[in-house]
Scaffold this motif. Sequence first.
Motif, PDB file in Angstrom:
ATOM      1  N   ALA A 102     -19.388   9.299 -23.457  1.00 59.83           N
ATOM      2  CA  ALA A 102     -20.493  10.200 -23.128  1.00 59.83           C
ATOM      3  C   ALA A 102     -20.282  11.579 -23.711  1.00 59.83           C
ATOM      4  O   ALA A 102     -21.243  12.322 -23.922  1.00 59.83           O
ATOM      5  CB  ALA A 102     -20.647  10.282 -21.605  1.00 59.83           C
ATOM      6  N   ALA A 103     -19.038  11.952 -23.981  1.00 64.67           N
ATOM      7  CA  ALA A 103     -18.752  13.274 -24.542  1.00 64.67           C
ATOM      8  C   ALA A 103     -19.427  13.468 -25.895  1.00 64.67           C
ATOM      9  O   ALA A 103     -19.695  14.605 -26.288  1.00 64.67           O
ATOM     10  CB  ALA A 103     -17.240  13.464 -24.686  1.00 64.67           C
ATOM     11  N   TYR A 104     -19.709  12.393 -26.613  1.00 64.27           N
ATOM     12  CA  TYR A 104     -20.455  12.515 -27.863  1.00 64.27           C
ATOM     13  C   TYR A 104     -21.962  12.613 -27.582  1.00 64.27           C
ATOM     14  O   TYR A 104     -22.675  13.400 -28.203  1.00 64.27           O
ATOM     15  CB  TYR A 104     -20.187  11.312 -28.758  1.00 64.27           C
ATOM     16  N   GLY A 105     -22.426  11.791 -26.669  1.00 68.19           N
ATOM     17  CA  GLY A 105     -23.854  11.779 -26.374  1.00 68.19           C
ATOM     18  C   GLY A 105     -24.345  13.057 -25.722  1.00 68.19           C
ATOM     19  O   GLY A 105     -25.523  13.410 -25.840  1.00 68.19           O
ATOM     20  N   LEU A 106     -23.461  13.785 -25.017  1.00 71.61           N
ATOM     21  CA  LEU A 106     -23.850  15.025 -24.350  1.00 71.61           C
ATOM     22  C   LEU A 106     -23.624  16.245 -25.219  1.00 71.61           C
ATOM     23  O   LEU A 106     -23.783  17.376 -24.746  1.00 71.61           O
ATOM     24  CB  LEU A 106     -23.073  15.169 -23.042  1.00 71.61           C
ATOM     25  N   ALA A 107     -23.229  16.042 -26.459  1.00 72.20           N
ATOM     26  CA  ALA A 107     -23.039  17.167 -27.369  1.00 72.20           C
ATOM     27  C   ALA A 107     -24.385  17.837 -27.642  1.00 72.20           C
ATOM     28  O   ALA A 107     -25.442  17.216 -27.497  1.00 72.20           O
ATOM     29  CB  ALA A 107     -22.397  16.689 -28.666  1.00 72.20           C
ATOM     30  N   ALA A 109     -26.000  18.507 -30.320  1.00 77.53           N
ATOM     31  CA  ALA A 109     -26.818  17.749 -31.266  1.00 77.53           C
ATOM     32  C   ALA A 109     -26.390  16.297 -31.169  1.00 77.53           C
ATOM     33  O   ALA A 109     -25.619  15.795 -31.978  1.00 77.53           O
ATOM     34  CB  ALA A 109     -26.630  18.268 -32.689  1.00 77.53           C
ATOM     35  N   PRO A 110     -26.841  15.590 -30.115  1.00 76.71           N
ATOM     36  CA  PRO A 110     -26.293  14.265 -29.824  1.00 76.71           C
ATOM     37  C   PRO A 110     -26.657  13.252 -30.878  1.00 76.71           C
ATOM     38  O   PRO A 110     -27.764  13.225 -31.400  1.00 76.71           O
ATOM     39  CB  PRO A 110     -26.933  13.911 -28.488  1.00 76.71           C
ATOM     40  N   VAL A 111     -25.678  12.433 -31.176  1.00 72.70           N
ATOM     41  CA  VAL A 111     -25.927  11.289 -32.032  1.00 72.70           C
ATOM     42  C   VAL A 111     -26.276  10.076 -31.183  1.00 72.70           C
ATOM     43  O   VAL A 111     -26.754   9.084 -31.677  1.00 72.70           O
ATOM     44  CB  VAL A 111     -24.699  10.999 -32.916  1.00 72.70           C
ATOM     45  N   ASP A 200     -24.935   1.109 -34.848  1.00 73.24           N
ATOM     46  CA  ASP A 200     -23.762   0.926 -35.715  1.00 73.24           C
ATOM     47  C   ASP A 200     -22.552   1.669 -35.148  1.00 73.24           C
ATOM     48  O   ASP A 200     -21.435   1.138 -35.122  1.00 73.24           O
ATOM     49  CB  ASP A 200     -24.066   1.440 -37.125  1.00 73.24           C
ATOM     50  N   LEU A 201     -22.778   2.915 -34.705  1.00 73.57           N
ATOM     51  CA  LEU A 201     -21.675   3.711 -34.161  1.00 73.57           C
ATOM     52  C   LEU A 201     -21.142   3.092 -32.880  1.00 73.57           C
ATOM     53  O   LEU A 201     -19.923   2.987 -32.681  1.00 73.57           O
ATOM     54  CB  LEU A 201     -22.156   5.140 -33.897  1.00 73.57           C
ATOM     55  N   ARG A 202     -22.018   2.697 -32.003  1.00 78.70           N
ATOM     56  CA  ARG A 202     -21.574   2.123 -30.729  1.00 78.70           C
ATOM     57  C   ARG A 202     -20.797   0.829 -30.954  1.00 78.70           C
ATOM     58  O   ARG A 202     -19.757   0.597 -30.328  1.00 78.70           O
ATOM     59  CB  ARG A 202     -22.780   1.868 -29.823  1.00 78.70           C
ATOM     60  N   GLU A 203     -21.317  -0.016 -31.816  1.00 78.01           N
ATOM     61  CA  GLU A 203     -20.651  -1.284 -32.043  1.00 78.01           C
ATOM     62  C   GLU A 203     -19.320  -1.090 -32.756  1.00 78.01           C
ATOM     63  O   GLU A 203     -18.348  -1.821 -32.475  1.00 78.01           O
ATOM     64  CB  GLU A 203     -21.589  -2.198 -32.844  1.00 78.01           C
ATOM     65  N   GLY A 248     -18.371  10.533 -38.789  1.00 76.39           N
ATOM     66  CA  GLY A 248     -19.414  11.548 -38.697  1.00 76.39           C
ATOM     67  C   GLY A 248     -19.805  11.917 -37.283  1.00 76.39           C
ATOM     68  O   GLY A 248     -20.817  12.601 -37.089  1.00 76.39           O
ATOM     69  N   LEU A 249     -19.039  11.477 -36.296  1.00 75.26           N
ATOM     70  CA  LEU A 249     -19.378  11.812 -34.916  1.00 75.26           C
ATOM     71  C   LEU A 249     -19.250  13.311 -34.677  1.00 75.26           C
ATOM     72  O   LEU A 249     -18.375  13.972 -35.233  1.00 75.26           O
ATOM     73  CB  LEU A 249     -18.458  11.060 -33.951  1.00 75.26           C
ATOM     74  N   PRO A 250     -20.117  13.888 -33.819  1.00 72.38           N
ATOM     75  CA  PRO A 250     -20.000  15.320 -33.525  1.00 72.38           C
ATOM     76  C   PRO A 250     -18.771  15.594 -32.669  1.00 72.38           C
ATOM     77  O   PRO A 250     -18.124  14.679 -32.149  1.00 72.38           O
ATOM     78  CB  PRO A 250     -21.285  15.627 -32.748  1.00 72.38           C
TER      79      PRO A 250
END
Length: 789
Positions: A102-107, A109-111, A200-203, A248-250
Amino acid sequence: MSAEVTLLGVRHHGPGSARAVAAALEALQPDTVLIEGPPEADAIVGLAARKDMVPPVALLAHAVDDPARAAFWPYAEFSPEWVAIRYGLDAEVPVRFIDLPAAYGLAPAPVVDAGEGDGAAEDAGAADATADGAVEDRPGDPIALLAEAAGHDDPERWWEDVVEHRAPGADPLAPFAAVAEAMTALREAGAAGSAVRRDDLREAYMRQQIRAAKRAGHRRIAVVCGAFHVPALAVLPTVAHDRALLAGLPKKVRTDITWVPWTHRRLSQLSGYGAGIVSPGWYHHLFAEPGDPLPKWLTRAAELLRAADHPVSSAHVIEAVRLARTLAVMRGRPLAGLTEALDAVRSVMCDGSDVALELVRDRLVIGDALGEVPDGAPAVPLQRDLARLQRSLRLKPEAEPRELDLDLRKENDAARSRLLHRLRLLGIDWGVPARSAVNSTGTFRESWRLCWQPEFAVRIVEAAQWGTTVEDAAAGKAVGTARAAVELAELTSLVEACLLAGLSGALPAVMRVLADCAALDTDVARLAGALPALVRALRYGDVRGTDDGALGEVATGLADRICVGLPPACTGLDADGAAAMRGHLDEVHGAIGLLDADGADGLADRWAGTLGSLTRREPTGGPADGVPGLLRGRAVRLLLDDGRLDSAEAGRRMGLVLSPASAPADAAGWVEGFLTGGGALLLHDPRLLGLLDAWLTAVPAEVFTDVLPLLRRTFAGLEAGVRNTVGSRVAAGPLDGEPAGAVEPGPVLDRARADAAVPVVALLLGLPAASAHPGGPVRIPRQASGRDT
């Protein structure tokens, strides 16, 4: 030995999938369970084994520096993920979440849309933001595509027939193999849309976690994930491939995560934070009754309808079961589903009424079940203080709305009131003021409508910035709101809220801002709009024990400024401005009456002088140089009701206004303002009615159509009985010796009999005998307190 990885593709919140997962895990006996979900929850997953953890519940993740950025992962008792969690904890094998953190999704500029998980049906139809900001279409709904391929036009009904009503067979892994084969075919054919950047990122991240489980030495690995992801996890590409995707993750943001209660209603797609299932209550029943769920569910429907006074008997239940099963056979379904059950309820139990059926839909198909979370779950200090107050005040959060009546003279009820008002200041509308079911006009009673919503958990985290306790947080929020306020009315409402909430610590700071704003505000309309709220706040001192000395000084100062500035502010107003000012006039009049009763020396006399000034400002050269007739007439009526004018003087003023020298439109406005307080005055004073009748009959024909809408609006606002009596008296014609338009006042009064009753009436009203004057009216003075009279 190589590790064996078994992929269990599921539909989130599906009871059939949940039963299949339970059977598969029992057969596999894995040594670790990997679940699609936020890895931050690994540290608190053990709380799911507590007896006081009752689903539906949800994982709540939020950014530490910006609590408004939050995401939920809800689980019900029939969720396959919840079944897998409980299996792993009961079997004492490691349980890990493997989705993208979740730390990526709550950034900023979420990916990733860090929402409520993602599954075969729930994730369809949305859009995703990629790492470079582009938006790609999500895949189409795989379940809908499979249903279409099978010749069905209703994906929900097809999934219910194929999965939800199916009991695990001899091979517990066979359903998962069939689902995986179907999803593979869809993805290879591109029928479900190409995998987007987010998937793609999640998988890629999930594949990395599967590799990590292998490296940790686990040999029987069970993976519970959305069915759409199974083909991508079945074949592992190179490690370098997945690392390149994740490069490329934030940057991660600091994130906290906890468990919060959830509701079946919030699992429904009909409301916010929906999880894509339209019938969580029905799904819960399917999971709890794996055999034939129909008879028991229809029995519950009958009990619900009987409680709502619908005549439903056991015979209705038997007939409804028979009808639902017959409909299932006619429609080619293996078992009666929700559609057949609702059709049977409508036909047999509700006599075809959709109104009664809506009760069943709301309470049984969706439901109001509210989960519980143990005290040991991580929480901000504000949440812990709120939970302590809820226990001590015996106010249990409930998802089903309920009414609460409070008597503020009781200490516990007063404390409940303060808590609810403080939460409203914080934007947590657990309680909303409602109309009391008890007939009371006193200020010691309050009525609330309580309904706990899961998203309040986020608002509590947001409010934690203002303080660690409910009282401190509400006080801090009040002071911050006051400093940012720009309108006087906003500040007066805030003062009222502070008094209601018992925030004596915040009141001085808010009052300073209010005093400064009031001193600089020269708009009389804004001052008039602010005064009633201040005076209402003064009333709460009797029951709540708050110090209202400073509030009284500000209110009196505002009233004095209104008395000085009102006459010029009422000059030259158009029709809309005059109507708005009349509302302010009535509110200020009531407020000043209360202030004068509280000891504001001479304020009532000064206000009476202001009203008198309004009555004398008649237009001379046109409407722009005088006070509109609506306001002059209203001022005369207020003076008359307060005893500042007698009926003779009021009649004289009406006669002047209704004379041929006055413009008909201005005269009609005067009549409207005068009669706003009630038209019974015309019945008790025949002279006023005669004057009005004579003026109306003399209005020239060319202006009558312009005056008629005003008069129609005026008399439409009177009581029906008054209108009928006025009409009958005017129709009776004038009496002998009285001017045209005068009417017969009715039967002659027997004054001897009336005088005999006056002392008794005075005694009942608690008046001294000297105030009753035989042969004349009985004056009822304002009581000393002036509060609830």
